[in-house]
Design an enzyme around this catalytic site. Structure first.
Site, PDB file in Angstrom:
ATOM      1  N   LYS A   1       0.817  -1.223   0.000  1.00 55.14           N
ATOM      2  CA  LYS A   1       0.000   0.000   0.000  1.00 55.14           C
ATOM      3  C   LYS A   1       0.845   1.264   0.000  1.00 55.14           C
ATOM      4  O   LYS A   1       0.425   2.284  -0.548  1.00 55.14           O
ATOM      5  CB  LYS A   1      -0.943   0.017   1.213  1.00 55.14           C
ATOM      6  CG  LYS A   1      -2.133  -0.896   1.044  1.00 55.14           C
ATOM      7  CD  LYS A   1      -3.175  -0.602   2.100  1.00 55.14           C
ATOM      8  CE  LYS A   1      -4.415  -1.467   1.893  1.00 55.14           C
ATOM      9  NZ  LYS A   1      -5.353  -1.336   2.989  1.00 55.14           N
TER      10      LYS A   1
ATOM     11  N   LYS B   1      -4.681  -9.672  -6.751  1.00 53.95           N
ATOM     12  CA  LYS B   1      -6.008  -9.842  -6.147  1.00 53.95           C
ATOM     13  C   LYS B   1      -6.992  -8.786  -6.667  1.00 53.95           C
ATOM     14  O   LYS B   1      -6.570  -7.684  -7.045  1.00 53.95           O
ATOM     15  CB  LYS B   1      -5.918  -9.847  -4.621  1.00 53.95           C
ATOM     16  CG  LYS B   1      -5.679  -8.515  -3.997  1.00 53.95           C
ATOM     17  CD  LYS B   1      -5.943  -8.532  -2.493  1.00 53.95           C
ATOM     18  CE  LYS B   1      -5.782  -7.115  -2.001  1.00 53.95           C
ATOM     19  NZ  LYS B   1      -6.104  -6.831  -0.654  1.00 53.95           N
TER      20      LYS B   1
ATOM     21  N   LYS C   1     -10.255  -2.830  -4.697  1.00 60.69           N
ATOM     22  CA  LYS C   1     -10.938  -1.544  -4.887  1.00 60.69           C
ATOM     23  C   LYS C   1     -10.018  -0.536  -5.548  1.00 60.69           C
ATOM     24  O   LYS C   1     -10.468   0.380  -6.216  1.00 60.69           O
ATOM     25  CB  LYS C   1     -11.303  -0.939  -3.528  1.00 60.69           C
ATOM     26  CG  LYS C   1     -12.218  -1.713  -2.666  1.00 60.69           C
ATOM     27  CD  LYS C   1     -12.296  -1.087  -1.259  1.00 60.69           C
ATOM     28  CE  LYS C   1     -12.917  -2.072  -0.294  1.00 60.69           C
ATOM     29  NZ  LYS C   1     -12.948  -1.686   1.084  1.00 60.69           N
TER      30      LYS C   1
HETATM   31  P1  TYM Z   1     -10.912  -4.643   3.493  1.00 60.37           P
HETATM   32  O1  TYM Z   1     -11.908  -3.588   3.736  1.00 60.37           O
HETATM   33  O2  TYM Z   1      -9.762  -4.386   2.596  1.00 60.37           O
HETATM   34  O3  TYM Z   1     -11.618  -5.935   2.941  1.00 60.37           O
HETATM   35  C1  TYM Z   1     -12.763  -6.469   3.593  1.00 60.37           C
HETATM   36  C2  TYM Z   1     -12.737  -7.985   3.528  1.00 60.37           C
HETATM   37  O4  TYM Z   1     -12.725  -8.419   2.160  1.00 60.37           O
HETATM   38  C3  TYM Z   1     -11.682  -9.364   1.980  1.00 60.37           C
HETATM   39  N1  TYM Z   1     -11.172  -9.245   0.602  1.00 60.37           N
HETATM   40  C4  TYM Z   1     -11.069 -10.273  -0.246  1.00 60.37           C
HETATM   41  N2  TYM Z   1     -11.385 -11.585  -0.117  1.00 60.37           N
HETATM   42  C5  TYM Z   1     -11.160 -12.377  -1.187  1.00 60.37           C
HETATM   43  N3  TYM Z   1     -10.635 -11.922  -2.364  1.00 60.37           N
HETATM   44  C6  TYM Z   1     -10.309 -10.619  -2.526  1.00 60.37           C
HETATM   45  N4  TYM Z   1      -9.819 -10.191  -3.688  1.00 60.37           N
HETATM   46  C7  TYM Z   1     -10.522  -9.735  -1.435  1.00 60.37           C
HETATM   47  N5  TYM Z   1     -10.314  -8.401  -1.266  1.00 60.37           N
HETATM   48  C8  TYM Z   1     -10.722  -8.118  -0.004  1.00 60.37           C
HETATM   49  C9  TYM Z   1     -10.634  -8.969   2.994  1.00 60.37           C
HETATM   50  O5  TYM Z   1      -9.746 -10.040   3.277  1.00 60.37           O
HETATM   51  C10 TYM Z   1     -11.471  -8.592   4.183  1.00 60.37           C
HETATM   52  O6  TYM Z   1     -11.851  -9.743   4.926  1.00 60.37           O
HETATM   53  N6  TYM Z   1      -7.947  -4.901   7.462  1.00 60.37           N
HETATM   54  C11 TYM Z   1      -9.242  -5.282   6.977  1.00 60.37           C
HETATM   55  C12 TYM Z   1     -10.380  -4.720   7.793  1.00 60.37           C
HETATM   56  C13 TYM Z   1     -10.265  -4.947   9.259  1.00 60.37           C
HETATM   57  C14 TYM Z   1     -10.469  -6.172   9.945  1.00 60.37           C
HETATM   58  C15 TYM Z   1     -10.304  -5.879  11.313  1.00 60.37           C
HETATM   59  C16 TYM Z   1     -10.747  -7.461   9.508  1.00 60.37           C
HETATM   60  C17 TYM Z   1      -9.997  -4.002  10.197  1.00 60.37           C
HETATM   61  N7  TYM Z   1     -10.022  -4.567  11.427  1.00 60.37           N
HETATM   62  C18 TYM Z   1     -10.396  -6.876  12.255  1.00 60.37           C
HETATM   63  C19 TYM Z   1     -10.855  -8.444  10.486  1.00 60.37           C
HETATM   64  C20 TYM Z   1     -10.681  -8.148  11.820  1.00 60.37           C
HETATM   65  C21 TYM Z   1      -9.374  -4.757   5.558  1.00 60.37           C
HETATM   66  O7  TYM Z   1      -8.654  -3.929   5.126  1.00 60.37           O
HETATM   67  O8  TYM Z   1     -10.393  -5.231   4.882  1.00 60.37           O
END
Ligand code: TYM
Length: 343
Positions: free
Chosen positions: A121, A205, A208
């Site tokens: 990132k 992957k 967004k």
């Molecule tokens: P974020 O907002 O980037 O993504 C949300 C969830 O979507 C999953 N994800 C995917 N799964 C499969 N294939 C993909 N291409 C893909 N892109 C995104 C992510 O793995 C995630 O589960 N850090 C986390 C948010 C967070 C969190 C937490 C998660 C903050 N605190 C505590 C669990 C526990 C994040 O950036 O998700």
């Protein structure tokens, strides 16, 4: 789901979160939302719109609250039940940031420096990234552990962050002589939906932040857009293989078969049995139809929820109160363990 670690004797609790930054895509749905909703049937679940994480990169203050409502609407549209599960905005529960500070003093620089997502990132110019972006996974550990979360459904990209959460929990328990105080949270990552790749490059992957909208299916894409995007998805000239070994050197094909499997709730092998030997002229429209059938009701529900912002706000507010009631006693114990005056 396997048992929680033996030294922790508290209840099982599922926690996860999604950032309100940019439109949700099929990866978020299959890797996260679809699993969140399934888990609430037989677990206590807490789900959070992680707006504190979103601001580790610049966000427009005029849009942030609406972006939070949109993610909340997506949770609800996918079937989250706000009476059973807790749904709230991270910034409304101050306990997250307080515990994150304590964890900053437990986590080691070397641990956080190893996080590959920060490297991805921050790009070439890591010196100019915010300190928050670097610290992001420590806040993530606090999110989970402030509720003593035991199980965390996420996509595969979050695996390393979850390992860090376990290390922080373990070190806190040792540092403050409190064995089993925090559980070591277990990631729930299984299944073909855990790693959905870009439609343009099967080694990257679905994200967004990819500048090409053709690389992803957004949750709010209409049927025609979904068909067009799958039609333009990168593949090769060979037919669908007979078995999963035949997918190995074909990342784009592997991804499309995985998407089909995750949507249909079957294994990749089962998809191959149905389509083996067929060309993409057959497979892609079938996949697009399946995706559109899944997403159309979600889009429709999202629109309905978003037309009543007051109702979303009420749900988030109620979730926030319920979340605080769980987090506050945990924090009170943490303060005592650290030994603060007046704790
Ligand atoms: P974020 O907002 O980037 O993504 C949300 C969830 O979507 C999953 N994800 C995917 N799964 C499969 N294939 C993909 N291409 C893909 N892109 C995104 C992510 O793995 C995630 O589960 N850090 C986390 C948010 C967070 C969190 C937490 C998660 C903050 N605190 C505590 C669990 C526990 C994040 O950036 O998700």
């Amino acid at each position: 789901m396997s048992e929680k670690p033996p030294s922790y004797s508290g209840p099982s609790r599922v926690f996860s979160g999604i950032q309100p930054s940019g439109a949700l895509h099929l990866g978020n749905y299959l890797g996260a939302l679809k699993k969140f909703v399934a888990l609430q049937e037989d677990h206590d679940c807490i789900y959070c719109v992680v707006d504190l994480h979103a601001i580790t990169q610049p966000q427009d203050p005029a849009l942030l609250a609406d972006q939070t409502r949109e993610i909340a609407a997506a949770f609800l549209a996918c079937g989250l039940h706000p009476k059973n599960s807790i749904l709230y905005a991270q910034s409304s529960v101050r306990a997250h940031t307080e515990l994150a500070w304590y964890f900053n003093c437990v986590a080691r620089m070397g641990w956080v420096e190893r996080m590959t997502q920060f490297k991805d990132k921050s790009g070439k110019d890591a010196e100019r990234a915010s300190v928050g972006l670097f610290d992001y996974p420590v806040l993530q550990a606090a999110d989970i552990l402030v509720y003593k979360g035991t199980h965390v459904p996420v996509g595969e990209d979050q695996k390393q962050h979850l390992e860090l959460s376990r290390d922080i929990a373990d070190k806190f328990n040792r540092d403050f002589n409190a064995p089993g105080f925090f559980p070591l949270p277990e990631p729930l990552i299984e299944g073909p939906g855990a790693r959905i790749m870009s439609l343009k490059d099967g080694t990257k992957k679905m994200s967004k932040s990819d500048p090409s909208d053709l690389s992803r299916i957004n949750l709010i894409d209409d049927e025609e857009t979904i068909h067009r995007k799958f039609k333009k998805a990168r593949t090769d000239q060979h037919p669908i293989p007979v078995d999963v070994d035949g997918l190995e050197a074909r990342p784009e094909v592997n991804n499309l078969v995985g998407i089909y499997a995750a949507l249909a709730g079957v294994s990749k092998a089962a998809v191959l049995t149905e389509f083996e030997g067929k060309g993409f002229g057959v497979f892609k429209p079938a996949l697009a139809e399946l995706a559109a059938a899944h997403l159309a009701p979600i889009t429709e529900n999202m629109r309905r929820y978003l037309s009543d912002k007051a109702e979303i706000d009420r749900i988030l507010q109620e979730g926030s109160e319920r979340a605080k009631a769980i987090a506050e006693p945990v924090l009170a114990d943490v303060r005592k363990l650290i030994g603060f005056h007046g704790a």
